[in-house]
Design an enzyme around this catalytic site. Structure first.
Site, PDB file in Angstrom:
ATOM      1  N   PRO A 317      42.462  41.928  33.337  1.00 33.32           N
ATOM      2  CA  PRO A 317      41.944  43.283  33.553  1.00 33.32           C
ATOM      3  C   PRO A 317      41.997  43.773  34.998  1.00 33.32           C
ATOM      4  CG  PRO A 317      40.122  41.754  33.331  1.00 33.32           C
ATOM      5  CD  PRO A 317      41.380  40.955  33.098  1.00 33.32           C
ATOM      6  N   CYS A 318      43.210  44.019  35.490  1.00 31.86           N
ATOM      7  CA  CYS A 318      43.338  44.542  36.850  1.00 31.86           C
ATOM      8  C   CYS A 318      42.755  45.948  36.967  1.00 31.86           C
ATOM      9  CB  CYS A 318      44.801  44.519  37.284  1.00 31.86           C
ATOM     10  SG  CYS A 318      45.938  45.375  36.177  1.00 31.86           S
ATOM     11  N   HIS A 319      42.540  46.621  35.823  1.00 31.41           N
ATOM     12  CA  HIS A 319      41.930  47.952  35.856  1.00 31.41           C
ATOM     13  C   HIS A 319      40.464  47.906  36.269  1.00 31.41           C
ATOM     14  CE1 HIS A 319      41.118  46.397  31.786  1.00 31.41           C
ATOM     15  NE2 HIS A 319      40.006  47.098  31.854  1.00 31.41           N
TER      16      HIS A 319
END
Length: 357
Positions: A317-319
């Site tokens: 989850p780089c978001h």
């Protein structure tokens, strides 16, 4: 842009109240039905966790939603331009037909005017709208074991070369050049935020990206080199698992991703990605916080680069990483998607069973 809209709760209350003040300003995509509606739609109201709100019809179409047959959200755009009315009706009647500029001219419309009208109203041209739908059909035929000629016909392409060219833009190679005994298998995944491509071995997920990500071609090229050209299309256990987990995520039932992952990249990048996986849904971190957590407090910029190089969206989850001031920062899938993913995750309770391990 999506992040200029009111928050999810405000928009959901407007949907329940059928608030006409939002007509033309906001639309709702319903993950359980795959359709998008005006907020004044008379249909039965979906649960809030199944709703995604968009600022335009174009954003809904790009996210893969179909127009509702009850509230007809395309109607105002169609009423504003007779060419839109006629072309949308024609596309609805012949969804698999390979539409061309000649077809548009034959219907009596000026090409440049039609192009501007569709771009202004939907954010894409009429031909792009038709082509994306057809190409998905061809992809699914090959994924199901069908022949390339069958995929071409299912996609509505009269010309083999045109089908090969469109397919090559998607996967980086023509369908006839796909390996018959691949090591890596590509699959098509539809989501409320747009179509995605997964690439898996029989044991792990190597890539999960939105089709419109600019870096997708480069990422596929690296995987192609890694697999020594042995990339094909097909179903795998990890591919089925990530598709199921994405459905649960967008349905609002689970934010847990446990599909086995294959990390490429440097040792530093792999350390950063492993730390990203530990961020619970509904929680955000800054690049500097990630750097401190991996024991490299001065490596904030390197962390940002590793974050941007992640090619397994959502599951890694780089978001969930923001700027130091809490602002949205670059996201390969688009800032509007990043904002929407963060909004979705606010609905998940941060319990141990929902935290990816």
């Amino acid at each position: 842009m999506l992040f200029d809209l009111p928050d999810h709760s405000t928009l959901y209350q407007a949907l329940l109240a059928r608030n006409a003040a939002y007509d033309g300003q906001a639309y709702v995509g319903v993950s359980t039905t795959g359709v998008f509606c005006r907020l004044t739609c008379p249909a039965r109201k979906p649960k809030p966790e199944n709703c995604t709100f968009y600022p335009s019809v174009g954003a809904c179409l790009e996210a893969g939603f179909r127009a509702c047959k009850r509230c007809h959200p395309l109607q105002p755009m169609a009423s504003a331009d007779p060419s839109i009315t006629a072309l949308l009706a024609a596309l609805d009647e012949r969804p698999t037909y390979r539409w061309s500029e000649h077809d548009i001219e034959r219907m009596g419309f000026d090409l440049s005017t039609v192009r501007r009208s569709f771009k202004r109203q939907f954010g894409m041209t009429f031909l792009e709208m038709a082509r994306q739908q057809r190409l998905r059909d061809g992809f699914e035929t090959i994924a199901g074991g069908g022949q390339v000629i069958d995929a071409q016909l299912d996609a509505g392409f009269d010309s083999p070369s045109a089908f090969r060219a469109s397919f090559s833009r998607l996967l980086g190679r023509a369908p006839g050049r796909l390996d018959s005994t691949p090591l890596l298998f590509a699959d098509w995944i539809e989501t409320p935020l747009g179509n995605m491509i997964s690439v898996c071995s029989t044991s792990r997920l190597h890539l999960l990206e939105f089709l419109d990500r600019k870096a997708l071609k480069t990422e596929l090229g690296k995987l192609d080199a890694f697999a020594k050209g042995k990339i094909g299309i097909g179903k795998t256990g990890p591919g089925a698992q990530i598709k199921s987990e994405l459905e649960a995520f967008f349905d609002g039932t689970s934010a847990r991703f446990s599909t086995p992952l294959a990390f490429g990249g440097s040792a530093f990048a792999r350390t950063v990605w492993a730390e990203l996986v530990q961020i619970p849904p509904g929680v955000t971190r800054s690049y500097s916080e990630i750097a401190k957590r991996i024991g490299r407090p001065s490596a904030t910029r390197a962390v940002a680069r590793a974050n941007g190089a992640n090619q397994i969206a959502l599951a890694v989850p780089c978001h969930r990483v923001l700027g130091a001031d809490g602002s949205l920062t670059g996201y390969g899938g688009g800032l509007w998607r990043k904002q929407k993913l963060l909004e979705i995750e606010r609905h998940f309770k941060t319990t141990s069973k929902d935290i990816a391990e």
